[in-house]
Design a protein around this motif. Structure first.
Motif, PDB file in Angstrom:
ATOM      1  N   GLU A 388       1.180  30.771   8.075  1.00  0.00           N
ATOM      2  CA  GLU A 388       1.860  30.049   6.999  1.00  0.00           C
ATOM      3  C   GLU A 388       0.841  29.703   5.926  1.00  0.00           C
ATOM      4  O   GLU A 388      -0.212  29.118   6.213  1.00  0.00           O
ATOM      5  N   ASN A 389       1.156  30.086   4.683  1.00  0.00           N
ATOM      6  CA  ASN A 389       0.242  29.834   3.566  1.00  0.00           C
ATOM      7  C   ASN A 389      -1.158  30.370   3.857  1.00  0.00           C
ATOM      8  O   ASN A 389      -2.177  29.719   3.610  1.00  0.00           O
ATOM      9  N   ASN A 390      -1.184  31.579   4.428  1.00  0.00           N
ATOM     10  CA  ASN A 390      -2.447  32.274   4.733  1.00  0.00           C
ATOM     11  C   ASN A 390      -3.274  31.606   5.827  1.00  0.00           C
ATOM     12  O   ASN A 390      -4.449  31.935   5.982  1.00  0.00           O
ATOM     13  N   GLU A 391      -2.691  30.688   6.581  1.00  0.00           N
ATOM     14  CA  GLU A 391      -3.410  30.037   7.683  1.00  0.00           C
ATOM     15  C   GLU A 391      -2.594  30.174   8.965  1.00  0.00           C
ATOM     16  O   GLU A 391      -1.367  30.102   8.953  1.00  0.00           O
ATOM     17  N   TRP A 392      -3.301  30.362  10.099  1.00  0.00           N
ATOM     18  CA  TRP A 392      -2.640  30.480  11.380  1.00  0.00           C
ATOM     19  C   TRP A 392      -2.319  29.102  11.942  1.00  0.00           C
ATOM     20  O   TRP A 392      -3.183  28.239  11.999  1.00  0.00           O
ATOM     21  N   LYS A 393      -1.058  28.938  12.352  1.00  0.00           N
ATOM     22  CA  LYS A 393      -0.575  27.657  12.880  1.00  0.00           C
ATOM     23  C   LYS A 393      -0.053  27.880  14.296  1.00  0.00           C
ATOM     24  O   LYS A 393       0.747  28.786  14.535  1.00  0.00           O
ATOM     25  N   THR A 394      -0.494  27.058  15.243  1.00  0.00           N
ATOM     26  CA  THR A 394      -0.006  27.153  16.623  1.00  0.00           C
ATOM     27  C   THR A 394       1.358  26.485  16.739  1.00  0.00           C
ATOM     28  O   THR A 394       1.519  25.317  16.385  1.00  0.00           O
ATOM     29  N   VAL A 395       2.349  27.236  17.242  1.00  0.00           N
ATOM     30  CA  VAL A 395       3.704  26.691  17.391  1.00  0.00           C
ATOM     31  C   VAL A 395       4.071  26.456  18.852  1.00  0.00           C
ATOM     32  O   VAL A 395       5.045  25.766  19.148  1.00  0.00           O
ATOM     33  N   ALA A 396       3.311  27.050  19.798  1.00  0.00           N
ATOM     34  CA  ALA A 396       3.602  26.853  21.217  1.00  0.00           C
ATOM     35  C   ALA A 396       2.384  27.260  22.035  1.00  0.00           C
ATOM     36  O   ALA A 396       1.585  28.106  21.612  1.00  0.00           O
ATOM     37  N   THR A 397       2.244  26.638  23.195  1.00  0.00           N
ATOM     38  CA  THR A 397       1.212  27.034  24.155  1.00  0.00           C
ATOM     39  C   THR A 397       1.865  27.194  25.525  1.00  0.00           C
ATOM     40  O   THR A 397       2.893  26.578  25.818  1.00  0.00           O
ATOM     41  N   ALA A 398       1.274  28.019  26.355  1.00  0.00           N
ATOM     42  CA  ALA A 398       1.790  28.231  27.706  1.00  0.00           C
ATOM     43  C   ALA A 398       0.642  28.688  28.594  1.00  0.00           C
ATOM     44  O   ALA A 398      -0.475  28.920  28.122  1.00  0.00           O
TER      45      ALA A 398
END
Length: 441
Positions: A388-398
């Protein structure tokens, strides 16, 4: 669904070179079992008529008299529900056999059903063949009716019955044992000879997998709610297991670096009880509740064994059938439109991450990922990220992946998705990735 098979994941390997297996790995028959994912348990017998869960073995044979028994109806509904097979209770704890065994006098042969000429297993075998389903057998070692139970002679009686069911009804994909061990009619408990039981199954059905608390092929998940562990290893230290193993949390999770590949099977009933009870007709699990079970069983690398209590007519009840078919429709709504049918999938050079580039920005809230378990289970932690907006965003972990992991997260819109591997036992091998916009919030 498009599969992204990656055989060039270890640094310096040529594309055509096969990866080296890591740790315990599944057999060819276990791989086929993993791919089944979902099949039916059918509990049916005298309890279906007496309103009991556990019969005491004293029930008269004439209580078993279904008026409309139709195994084709069972198979038709299971097939339409997306199930791949049916495992039936050939003999429950009450000792009543659904086929005319030569080694018991407590069977359908002594009942009024079809004037004693019936054989439920024979009818089910034919129905499964007709509808392209696999067939499995549950046969309880505990027998509250047989006069030899509690003596050394009983183990041979049980083996003789095992031989009957493994030689008369075609190929079986699974033979299901439990560790229940109570008193028989003489007040004694039996010392079971499971090594002999297992050997008998493998002699006559070499491709059938054996389920029990101890495997050797499939293990109990440790509960009857249908939920595998948030972390669930298909590997476990097999030498620690035995029938009636009393550490459900261990069974639920398994062992990283476990010595044996003994994956978990999640058994749960569509109703509160395992056998039919009229007062539970309005207590059938909803499609939404079944979806929650799916996500926590199949979605955590296990298989789902969903029990359908056939009613005293000998039919799958209308309420159960309705829930099963609506659950199939709901799964189709969740998983029929894989957004990765169009897109590219690449491994980042020098990093344990896998990047997905869609041909345009898409809205999604669910990622499905599978390891190539032919080479072992390797991943113990990962994150789902979007750009998002050229940056990586973590949305979930497992944690673990294994045969399949289903991960949900708040709905996002992006063109780029990353699976960031954060913990491994060996170099990861991803076999398949799918992306969905599901009805889940």
């Amino acid at each position: 669904m498009r599969k992204f098979i990656i055989l060039c994941l270890l640094a310096g390997m040529a594309m055509a070179q096969t990866p080296k297996p890591f740790g315990a790995t599944p057999t060819a028959d276990q791989l086929k079992w993993h791919n089944l994912q979902y099949y039916a348990f059918v509990h049916f017998g005298p309890n279906s008529f007496t309103d009991k869960e556990w019969g005491d073995g004293k029930e008269k044979e004439d209580v078993f008299n279904p008026t409309q028994l139709d195994c084709r109806q069972w198979a038709r509904i299971c097939k339409a529900a997306g199930m791949k097979g049916i495992i039936i209770t050939a003999k429950h704890h009450d000792g009543f056999a659904l086929y005319p065994s030569k080694y018991s006098t407590h069977t359908v042969r002594e009942s009024p059903w079809k004037n004693g000429k019936g054989d439920v297993l024979k009818e089910l075998s034919a129905a499964c063949k007709e509808y392209g389903l696999k067939m499995g057998i549950y046969i309880s070692p505990w027998d509250r009716n047989h006069p030899t139970y509690g003596t050394p002679e009983y183990n041979q009686v049980y083996v003789n019955m095992l031989k009957e069911i493994t030689t008369q009804y075609g190929d079986l994909f699974e033979v299901w044992f439990d560790g229940a061990n109570g008193e028989g009619p003489n007040g004694k408990k039996q010392v079971y000879d499971f090594p002999l039981f297992n050997k008998t199954v493998k002699t006559y059905q070499p491709h059938a997998l054996i389920f029990s608390d101890a495997g050797p092929d499939i293990r109990w998940v440790g509960n009857e709610s249908g939920f595998a562990g948030e972390t669930c290893w298909s590997t476990i230290n097999g030498a620690a297991l035995f029938p009636a193993y009393d550490k459900p949390k261990h069974l639920n999770v398994g062992d990283a670096n476990g010595t044996h590949w003994i994956p978990a099977e999640c058994d749960v009933s569509i109703r509160p009880g395992w056998f039919y009870h009229k007062n539970e007709d309005d207590k059938v699990k909803t499609p939404q509740a079944l979806m929650d079970i799916w996500n926590k069983s199949v979605g955590r690398g296990a298989n789902l064994l969903l029990n359908i209590p056939v009613d005293n007519r000998g039919l799958v009840h209308e309420n159960d059938a309705k829930a099963l078919l609506e659950f199939k429709k709901l799964r189709d709504e969740y998983f029929s439109k894989n957004l990765l049918k169009k897109g590219t999938f690449t491994k980042k050079t020098g990093a344990d991450s896998y990047d997905i580039s869609l041909n345009k920005a898409q809205t999604f809230n669910c990622l499905v990922v599978q390891e190539d378990i032919r080479y072992g289970q390797r991943i113990n932690e990962f994150a789902v990220q979007v750009k998002e907006n050229n940056e990586w965003k973590t949305v979930a972990t497992a944690t673990t992946i294994g045969h399949k992991r289903i991960v949900y997260f708040p709905r996002v819109k992006s063109k780029d998705v990353r699976i960031a591997i954060q913990g491994t036992l060996a170099k990861p091998i991803i076999a398949n990735v799918e992306l969905y916009d599901t009805p889940a919030n």
